[in-house]
Motif scaffolding. Structure first.
Motif, PDB file in Angstrom:
ATOM      1  N   PHE A  70      39.827  43.368  42.956  1.00  0.00           N
ATOM      2  CA  PHE A  70      40.570  42.591  44.080  1.00  0.00           C
ATOM      3  C   PHE A  70      40.888  43.734  44.853  1.00  0.00           C
ATOM      4  N   GLU A  71      41.183  43.182  46.199  1.00  0.00           N
ATOM      5  CA  GLU A  71      41.327  44.304  47.376  1.00  0.00           C
ATOM      6  C   GLU A  71      42.460  43.386  48.284  1.00  0.00           C
ATOM      7  N   GLY A  72      42.974  44.258  49.272  1.00  0.00           N
ATOM      8  CA  GLY A  72      43.830  43.816  50.280  1.00  0.00           C
ATOM      9  C   GLY A  72      44.008  44.853  51.365  1.00  0.00           C
ATOM     10  N   ALA A  73      44.322  44.268  52.494  1.00  0.00           N
ATOM     11  CA  ALA A  73      44.590  44.964  53.747  1.00  0.00           C
ATOM     12  C   ALA A  73      45.986  45.744  53.682  1.00  0.00           C
ATOM     13  N   SER A  74      47.035  45.039  53.086  1.00  0.00           N
ATOM     14  CA  SER A  74      48.469  45.506  52.994  1.00  0.00           C
ATOM     15  C   SER A  74      48.879  45.573  51.581  1.00  0.00           C
ATOM     16  N   ALA A  75      49.943  46.187  51.328  1.00  0.00           N
ATOM     17  CA  ALA A  75      50.721  46.189  50.236  1.00  0.00           C
ATOM     18  C   ALA A  75      50.760  44.711  49.502  1.00  0.00           C
ATOM     19  N   GLU A  76      51.418  43.766  50.424  1.00  0.00           N
ATOM     20  CA  GLU A  76      51.573  42.474  50.013  1.00  0.00           C
ATOM     21  C   GLU A  76      50.414  41.706  49.617  1.00  0.00           C
ATOM     22  N   GLU A  77      49.421  41.712  50.683  1.00  0.00           N
ATOM     23  CA  GLU A  77      48.078  41.325  50.264  1.00  0.00           C
ATOM     24  C   GLU A  77      47.594  41.546  49.224  1.00  0.00           C
ATOM     25  N   PHE A  78      47.419  42.942  48.692  1.00  0.00           N
ATOM     26  CA  PHE A  78      46.731  43.615  47.744  1.00  0.00           C
ATOM     27  C   PHE A  78      47.360  43.022  46.343  1.00  0.00           C
ATOM     28  N   GLU A  79      48.743  43.065  46.391  1.00  0.00           N
ATOM     29  CA  GLU A  79      49.375  42.610  45.147  1.00  0.00           C
ATOM     30  C   GLU A  79      49.022  40.989  44.884  1.00  0.00           C
ATOM     31  N   GLN A  80      49.173  40.168  46.127  1.00  0.00           N
ATOM     32  CA  GLN A  80      48.764  38.751  45.797  1.00  0.00           C
ATOM     33  C   GLN A  80      47.294  38.418  45.398  1.00  0.00           C
ATOM     34  N   ALA A  81      46.326  39.583  45.710  1.00  0.00           N
ATOM     35  CA  ALA A  81      44.913  39.325  45.439  1.00  0.00           C
ATOM     36  C   ALA A  81      44.672  39.726  43.968  1.00  0.00           C
ATOM     37  N   PHE A  82      45.721  40.652  43.413  1.00  0.00           N
ATOM     38  CA  PHE A  82      45.832  40.917  42.006  1.00  0.00           C
ATOM     39  C   PHE A  82      46.162  39.645  41.150  1.00  0.00           C
ATOM     40  N   ARG A  83      47.093  39.048  41.609  1.00  0.00           N
ATOM     41  CA  ARG A  83      47.685  38.050  40.860  1.00  0.00           C
ATOM     42  C   ARG A  83      46.676  36.964  40.890  1.00  0.00           C
ATOM     43  N   ASP A  84      46.090  36.589  42.127  1.00  0.00           N
ATOM     44  CA  ASP A  84      45.163  35.564  42.238  1.00  0.00           C
ATOM     45  C   ASP A  84      44.057  35.833  41.668  1.00  0.00           C
ATOM     46  N   SER A  85      43.411  37.013  41.190  1.00  0.00           N
ATOM     47  CA  SER A  85      42.290  37.332  40.576  1.00  0.00           C
ATOM     48  C   SER A  85      42.475  37.177  39.152  1.00  0.00           C
ATOM     49  N   VAL A  86      43.608  37.541  38.511  1.00  0.00           N
ATOM     50  CA  VAL A  86      43.923  37.212  37.390  1.00  0.00           C
ATOM     51  C   VAL A  86      44.369  35.855  37.048  1.00  0.00           C
ATOM     52  N   ASP A  87      44.666  34.919  37.988  1.00  0.00           N
ATOM     53  CA  ASP A  87      44.884  33.722  37.669  1.00  0.00           C
ATOM     54  C   ASP A  87      43.510  32.867  37.727  1.00  0.00           C
ATOM     55  N   ASP A  88      42.854  33.346  38.663  1.00  0.00           N
ATOM     56  CA  ASP A  88      41.407  32.730  38.727  1.00  0.00           C
ATOM     57  C   ASP A  88      40.778  33.089  37.649  1.00  0.00           C
TER      58      ASP A  88
END
Length: 106
Positions: A34-52
Motif C-alpha cells: 500500500f502507499e499514500g502521499a500523506s500520513a492520513e492517506e497512507f494509514e487509510q490505504a493500509f486499512r483499505d488494503s487489509v479489508d480488500d
C-alpha cells in the motif's frame, strides 16, 4: 509500524516521489502492499488494503493468510539448547514457555 485487525504494516518514505510505502509483514503466502502521499492517506490505504484482502479471500472461499501462527521454528547450538532446557526446568516451565517469557521480557 501500523496495526489493524491483527495485521502489521511497515512504513517507508520515498523522498524521490514524496510518498509513503508499506507492506504487511508476517504473511507466508500473500503480499499486501500500500502507499499514500500523506500520513492520513497512507494509514487509510493500509486499512483499505487489509479489508480488500480479507474480502477477496472471502469471495474466493479461502482462509486468509494469518500474520502470526504462534509457532516459531528455532535452531540453536546444542549447548544453548541444553542451557535453555536447564533454565526452563529450573523455572518450572517448558522450553517453549521459558523462551516465550524471555522474548516477552525483551
Amino acid at each position: 509500524m501500523l496495526e489493524y485487525k491483527g495485521y502489521v504494516g511497515t512504513v517507508d518514505y520515498e523522498p524521490d516521489d514524496k510518498t509513503f510505502h508499506g507492506k504487511v509483514i508476517g504473511l507466508s503466502m500473500d503480499g499486501i502492499h500500500f502507499e499514500g502521499a500523506s500520513a492520513e492517506e497512507f494509514e487509510q490505504a493500509f486499512r483499505d488494503s487489509v479489508d480488500d484482502y480479507l474480502a477477496w479471500c472471502a469471495e474466493d472461499g479461502r482462509e486468509p493468510d494469518k500474520p502470526y501462527s504462534g509457532n516459531i521454528a528455532l535452531r540453536v547450538d546444542p549447548g544453548i539448547h541444553r542451557k535453555a532446557s536447564i533454565m526452563a526446568g529450573a523455572s518450572g516451565m517448558s522450553i517453549s514457555k521459558w523462551i516465550e517469557s524471555q522474548i516477552e521480557r525483551a
